[in-house]
Each structure stands twice: as structure tokens, then as C-alpha cells.
Design an enzyme around this catalytic site. Structure first.
Site, PDB file in Angstrom:
ATOM      1  N   TYR A  35     -17.849 -45.056 -33.507  1.00  0.00           N
ATOM      2  CA  TYR A  35     -16.991 -44.045 -34.104  1.00  0.00           C
ATOM      3  C   TYR A  35     -15.969 -44.666 -35.045  1.00  0.00           C
ATOM      4  O   TYR A  35     -14.768 -44.555 -34.839  1.00  0.00           O
ATOM      5  CB  TYR A  35     -16.303 -43.225 -33.001  1.00  0.00           C
ATOM      6  CG  TYR A  35     -17.292 -42.339 -32.283  1.00  0.00           C
ATOM      7  CD1 TYR A  35     -17.613 -41.096 -32.802  1.00  0.00           C
ATOM      8  CD2 TYR A  35     -17.935 -42.764 -31.125  1.00  0.00           C
ATOM      9  CE1 TYR A  35     -18.550 -40.286 -32.175  1.00  0.00           C
ATOM     10  CE2 TYR A  35     -18.880 -41.957 -30.509  1.00  0.00           C
ATOM     11  CZ  TYR A  35     -19.176 -40.720 -31.041  1.00  0.00           C
ATOM     12  OH  TYR A  35     -20.095 -39.914 -30.439  1.00  0.00           O
ATOM     13  N   TYR A 163     -19.894 -34.486 -21.810  1.00  0.00           N
ATOM     14  CA  TYR A 163     -20.389 -35.517 -22.730  1.00  0.00           C
ATOM     15  C   TYR A 163     -21.667 -36.099 -22.141  1.00  0.00           C
ATOM     16  O   TYR A 163     -21.688 -36.521 -20.984  1.00  0.00           O
ATOM     17  CB  TYR A 163     -19.357 -36.633 -22.950  1.00  0.00           C
ATOM     18  CG  TYR A 163     -19.912 -37.705 -23.855  1.00  0.00           C
ATOM     19  CD1 TYR A 163     -19.950 -37.528 -25.236  1.00  0.00           C
ATOM     20  CD2 TYR A 163     -20.464 -38.882 -23.328  1.00  0.00           C
ATOM     21  CE1 TYR A 163     -20.510 -38.487 -26.069  1.00  0.00           C
ATOM     22  CE2 TYR A 163     -21.029 -39.840 -24.160  1.00  0.00           C
ATOM     23  CZ  TYR A 163     -21.045 -39.637 -25.527  1.00  0.00           C
ATOM     24  OH  TYR A 163     -21.610 -40.578 -26.351  1.00  0.00           O
ATOM     25  N   ASP A 264     -25.830 -35.708 -14.487  1.00  0.00           N
ATOM     26  CA  ASP A 264     -25.608 -36.906 -15.300  1.00  0.00           C
ATOM     27  C   ASP A 264     -24.538 -37.762 -14.619  1.00  0.00           C
ATOM     28  O   ASP A 264     -23.344 -37.506 -14.745  1.00  0.00           O
ATOM     29  CB  ASP A 264     -25.176 -36.478 -16.708  1.00  0.00           C
ATOM     30  CG  ASP A 264     -24.911 -37.666 -17.630  1.00  0.00           C
ATOM     31  OD1 ASP A 264     -24.877 -38.811 -17.131  1.00  0.00           O
ATOM     32  OD2 ASP A 264     -24.719 -37.438 -18.834  1.00  0.00           O
ATOM     33  N   LYS A 293     -24.475 -46.938 -17.518  1.00  0.00           N
ATOM     34  CA  LYS A 293     -23.168 -47.605 -17.519  1.00  0.00           C
ATOM     35  C   LYS A 293     -23.025 -48.719 -16.459  1.00  0.00           C
ATOM     36  O   LYS A 293     -23.417 -49.839 -16.719  1.00  0.00           O
ATOM     37  CB  LYS A 293     -22.052 -46.571 -17.434  1.00  0.00           C
ATOM     38  CG  LYS A 293     -21.880 -45.824 -18.758  1.00  0.00           C
ATOM     39  CD  LYS A 293     -20.514 -45.175 -18.919  1.00  0.00           C
ATOM     40  CE  LYS A 293     -20.244 -44.839 -20.366  1.00  0.00           C
ATOM     41  NZ  LYS A 293     -20.658 -43.496 -20.788  1.00  0.00           N
TER      42      LYS A 293
HETATM   43  C1  PLP Z   1     -21.598 -42.825 -21.673  1.00  0.00           C
HETATM   44  C2  PLP Z   1     -22.291 -41.625 -21.220  1.00  0.00           C
HETATM   45  C3  PLP Z   1     -23.552 -41.265 -21.727  1.00  0.00           C
HETATM   46  C4  PLP Z   1     -24.231 -42.025 -22.838  1.00  0.00           C
HETATM   47  O1  PLP Z   1     -24.555 -43.322 -22.491  1.00  0.00           O
HETATM   48  P1  PLP Z   1     -24.836 -44.421 -23.626  1.00  0.00           P
HETATM   49  O2  PLP Z   1     -25.259 -45.620 -22.864  1.00  0.00           O
HETATM   50  O3  PLP Z   1     -23.570 -44.591 -24.377  1.00  0.00           O
HETATM   51  O4  PLP Z   1     -25.930 -43.879 -24.493  1.00  0.00           O
HETATM   52  C5  PLP Z   1     -24.159 -40.139 -21.205  1.00  0.00           C
HETATM   53  N1  PLP Z   1     -23.572 -39.408 -20.227  1.00  0.00           N
HETATM   54  C6  PLP Z   1     -22.373 -39.732 -19.724  1.00  0.00           C
HETATM   55  C7  PLP Z   1     -21.795 -38.900 -18.630  1.00  0.00           C
HETATM   56  C8  PLP Z   1     -21.684 -40.839 -20.208  1.00  0.00           C
HETATM   57  O5  PLP Z   1     -20.471 -41.141 -19.713  1.00  0.00           O
END
Ligand code: PLP
Length: 445
Positions: A35, A163, A264, A293
Site C-alpha cells: 500500500y 478483511y 477465516d 499468517k
Molecule cells: C492477512 C489476512 C489475509 C490475507 O493474507 P495474505 O497472506 O496477506 O494474503 C486474509 N484474511 C485475514 C483475516 C487476514 O488477516
């Protein structure tokens, strides 16, 4: 000289093993950051090395890490156990393609993930980033309904302030305001959105709290493949915490309307909220779960999408009879080895006590922000501490200020937050919270 005479080849490693003084100048010229704009002089800091909870800059300064490098390095940097895992695997092979080949690190990691995630999740699809794990989850849901002869179920229902990543399908379920919907509106699939839950963490949800989700499912369930959401903590979309009871009721509604549930856990997984996975707060299990992550302890890029036998058997039984996805670097052995070591380290450590302790210190340390002008809310859950302001921070000046305080904290929008590595000691954590208090103080004068 033969290509096999590699010992005679003088590869110039100076460029990568030694930091040159002009690294920042060259960075500005050639490299995009997340970004970011090229050609602007937004502050960037050059890192020489990192160890434990300290990031060492090229100019000699040391910063206490309050970000876990975007919520990944839960055990800190340069950890001997993780280093050893990667080195051992490196001596065997760094990578082989995963089409038609397999290896111990991938199989063992898949078994481990199935073992530690909620019961019905049985199969694992590896990918290389969180966004791709979300794409995979969404494709799984669509393929599932195709085989079930309900091909109209191609859309997704989510809650605002979410997100899920930066790729196109993931973007389509990010918050439509803080996400990038206007910029890419013609190409983004329209999805169903309901308001982010109002019921706070620790509180029950009334029928009225569920009304929007309920009526959207009732009206549109024939077009909805799955509900997708971040469980209990919404991360980069607004750092909101919400009631586990909401999640529990969403699970019930999904069952009622026959819609899949994708959870997620990319930000919340591996202990960040005080449970190993955040859906444990609600004692629910999803049909599809994404992790990423902290999966490798921040060592390598790796993500995974888990699903139930019901979903994977359905996809595999129908037309075209295969799941249509296969990343080049799928199940990279170095990354799988790092993940196995990281999970092993986590589960054999008193991580829950560590996260509880961080929670207490964050609550205590950030409390002083509450009365400051411009502060809307201070909230803490597990190893996450958030100070929400009534205005967006000036990113250019604020990172310099944090660095001057000897800490690495990177706010976004109206949110200043801490997500330290679990290994942080109380003294270092207090330096982090004191820095936040001091900067919030500064902002309000
Ligand atoms: C960071 C994140 C993503 C995306 O992961 P990247 O490895 O950056 O592509 C998707 N969902 C959540 C909840 C996240 O925190």
C-alpha cells in the site's frame, strides 16, 4: 567452465549478505512497499537483523516489536528451533512440485492441522498466502454446490468491516467502504453484506442482533454458497471484537438455510485471541477454515484451507471430479517444516498463560489512553490491544515517532494497535504500551 563447476563460480553475494549504506536510496528507486506510492518519501526503515522481540536497524537502533511482523512471528525472530527445522529440511530439498509428488513435511503438517482444528475438518489444501487460501475456500464452496446441482449458489454473504485479502475474490468480501470496492467496482463480484455485529465480546446476542443475517439468508440463500467471516476478531478491516454468541448463531443459521460456513482464521489462528482458534470461543466448527499468517511462526509464506470430508468428497465425486486449483509452490517443504516446528513449539509451551499475561498488561498499560481527547475506544482481547481514535493518524510522522520511542508499531487509519510476539516479557511489553500512551498524548495536543 561447466555449469556443474559451481564451486568455481564467483557469485556476488555482497549485495545480499551485506547491507550497503545506500539501501534506502535504492529502495526508494526500485521497490514497491505494501500500500505505497513510488517516488514519495514515506519513511521506510532498513533492517539489518532481528532476534527475539527486537528488530535491529542498519543504523544501529533496536526496536521492540509490537506487530509480530503483521501478526506472524509469535515466537519472535531468529528462533533456534525454527532455524534448525528449516536448516534440516534445506539439506534435503528446498522444494519439489506437489503435482504427483509428496513429502513428509506436507503430510505431517496436514495431519497436525487436522488434529488441532475442530473435529469435522479432515482435509488440507496448501497454498502460499492468506489471500490465496481465501480464494481456494471460495472456489471449494462454489464447486461443492455445483456438484450438488445448485449452481446458482455462487455468491457469498459476509459482515462489514471484514478483511480477507487483496486478490479479487478476497477483495469482493472485504469491507466495501474501507476495502477497494469503488476502485475495482466493474470487475468485483457483488456480494451480500450485513452490518458488523454490535454485540460485544463476552456478551450474548439478542434476536435483533441476528436480524440482518437471518433475513439476508432467508431471502437469498439460493444464491449464497457460503457465509465467510473472521471469527470473533475482525483484523485489518477495523480491529473489531464481537460476541462469540453471534458466531454460534451464524453457524445455526447456516445449518438452517443449508449454506456453508467459511471461517477465516488467518489473523486469529494459533492462539492470538486466547484460544488456539477463535471459533473455539463459540465452540463451533466451520465447513471450511483458512489459516495463514502465524502458521509458520512468521518464517515462510504458507497458508492452508481445511475442509470437511463432506465437502472434499462431494467436490471429488462430481464433475469435473477434481478441485480446480494448484499453486506452483504448493506445500513448499521448507515452509511446511517451519510450520511443524512452530506448531510444536506453541503446543509444548505455556502459550495460554503467556497470552493471558499479555492481555492483562495490555489492559493495564493502555488504560491511560481512555481519557485522552480523540480516543474513541480502547479494547483488548488475548494478545491484541487496540486504541481507536476519532481521526486517521498521519502515517508519515507517526512511524518516525514510534521509532524514536524505540518500538515498532505501525497503525492504520484510526487504529493504533499492538500484537506482540507471545515471547515478549513484561518489561518490553510495558515499553510498547508506554510508547502508545505517549504518542496518543502527543496526538491530542
Ligand atoms: C492477512 C489476512 C489475509 C490475507 O493474507 P495474505 O497472506 O496477506 O494474503 C486474509 N484474511 C485475514 C483475516 C487476514 O488477516
Amino acid at each position: 567452465m561447466l555449469y556443474t563447476d559451481w564451486e568455481k563460480i564467483d557469485v556476488d553475494m555482497a549485495d545480499v549478505s551485506k547491507v550497503n549504506g545506500d539501501v534506502l536510496e535504492r529502495d526508494r528507486q526500485y521497490v514497491w512497499h505494501p500500500y505505497s506510492a513510488m517516488g514519495k518519501d514515506d519513511p521506510v526503515f532498513a533492517v539489518e537483523s532481528a532476534e527475539g522481540v527486537r528488530i535491529k536497524l542498519v543504523d544501529g537502533r533496536e526496536l521492540i516489536d509490537g506487530m509480530s511482523s503483521w501478526w506472524c512471528t509469535i515466537h519472535g525472530y531468529n528462533h533456534p528451533v525454527l532455524n534448525a527445522a528449516v536448516e534440516t529440511q534445506l539439506a534435503k530439498m528446498s522444494h519439489v512440485m506437489f503435482g504427483g509428488l509428496t513429502h513428509e513435511p506436507a503430510v505431517r503438517l496436514a495431519q497436525k492441522l487436522v488434529e488441532i482444528t475442530p473435529e469435522p475438518l479432515q482435509t488440507v489444501f496448501f497454498s502460499d498466502s492468506g489471500s490465496v487460501a481465501v480464494e481456494v475456500a471460495m472456489k471449494m464452496a462454489i464447486q461443492y454446490w455445483n456438484v450438488k446441482d445448485l449452481p446458482a449458489r455462487q455468491h457469498f454473504l459476509t459482515i462489514r468491516s471484514g478483511y480477507h485479502g487483496d486478490t479479487f475474490a478476497a477483495m469482493s468480501v472485504c469491507d466495501p467502504v474501507t476495502g477497494m470496492h469503488t476502485l475495482f467496482s466493474d470487475i468485483l463480484t457483488p456480494q451480500y453484506f450485513v452490518d458488523s455485529p454490535d454485540c460485544d465480546f463476552g456478551q450474548p446476542c439478542a434476536g435483533s442482533d441476528m436480524a440482518q443475517m437471518n433475513s439476508c439468508l432467508q431471502k437469498n440463500n439460493q444464491k449464497i454458497a457460503a457465509v465467510i467471516l473472521e471469527p470473533v476478531v475482525q483484523g485489518a478491516g477495523g480491529m473489531r471484537f464481537y460476541s462469540a454468541d453471534y458466531l454460534k448463531q451464524v453457524r445455526q443459521l447456516c445449518n438452517e438455510y443449508g449454506v456453508l460456513l467459511i471461517v477465516d482464521e488467518i489473523a486469529t489462528g494459533f492462539g492470538r485471541t486466547g484460544k488456539l482458534f477463535a471459533c473455539e470461543h463459540a465452540k463451533i466448527s466451520p465447513d471450511i477454515m483458512c489459516v495463514g499468517k502465524a502458521l509458520t511462526g512468521g518464517y515462510m509464506t504458507l497458508a492452508a484451507t481445511l475442509t470437511t470430508a463432506a465437502v472434499s468428497e462431494t467436490i471429488s465425486s462430481g464433475d469435473p471430479g477434481i478441485f480446480m486449483h494448484g499453486p506452483t509452490f504448493m506445500a513448499n517443504p521448507l515452509a511446511c517444516s517451519a510450520a511443524l516446528a512452530s506448531i510444536g513449539l506453541l503446543l509444548s509451551s505455556p502459550w495460554q498463560q503467556a497470552v493471558d499475561k499479555i492481555e492483562k498488561v495490555l489492559l493495564d498499560g493502555l488504560a491511560a489512553c481512555r481519557e485522552k481527547p480523540g480516543v474513541v475506544d480502547v479494547r483488548v482481547l488475548g494478545a491484541i490491544g487496540v486504541v481507536e481514535l476519532d481521526h486517521a493518524v498521519n502515517m508519515r510522522t507517526i512511524s518516525e515517532k514510534f521509532v524514536a520511542e524505540g518500538v515498532w508499531v505501525r497503525p492504520f487509519g484510526r487504529l493504533i494497535y499492538l500484537m506482540p510476539p507471545y515471547v515478549i516479557n513484561e518489561g518490553d511489553l510495558r515499553v510498547l504500551t508506554a510508547a502508545v500512551v505517549s504518542i496518543v498524548n502527543d496526538l491530542s495536543v
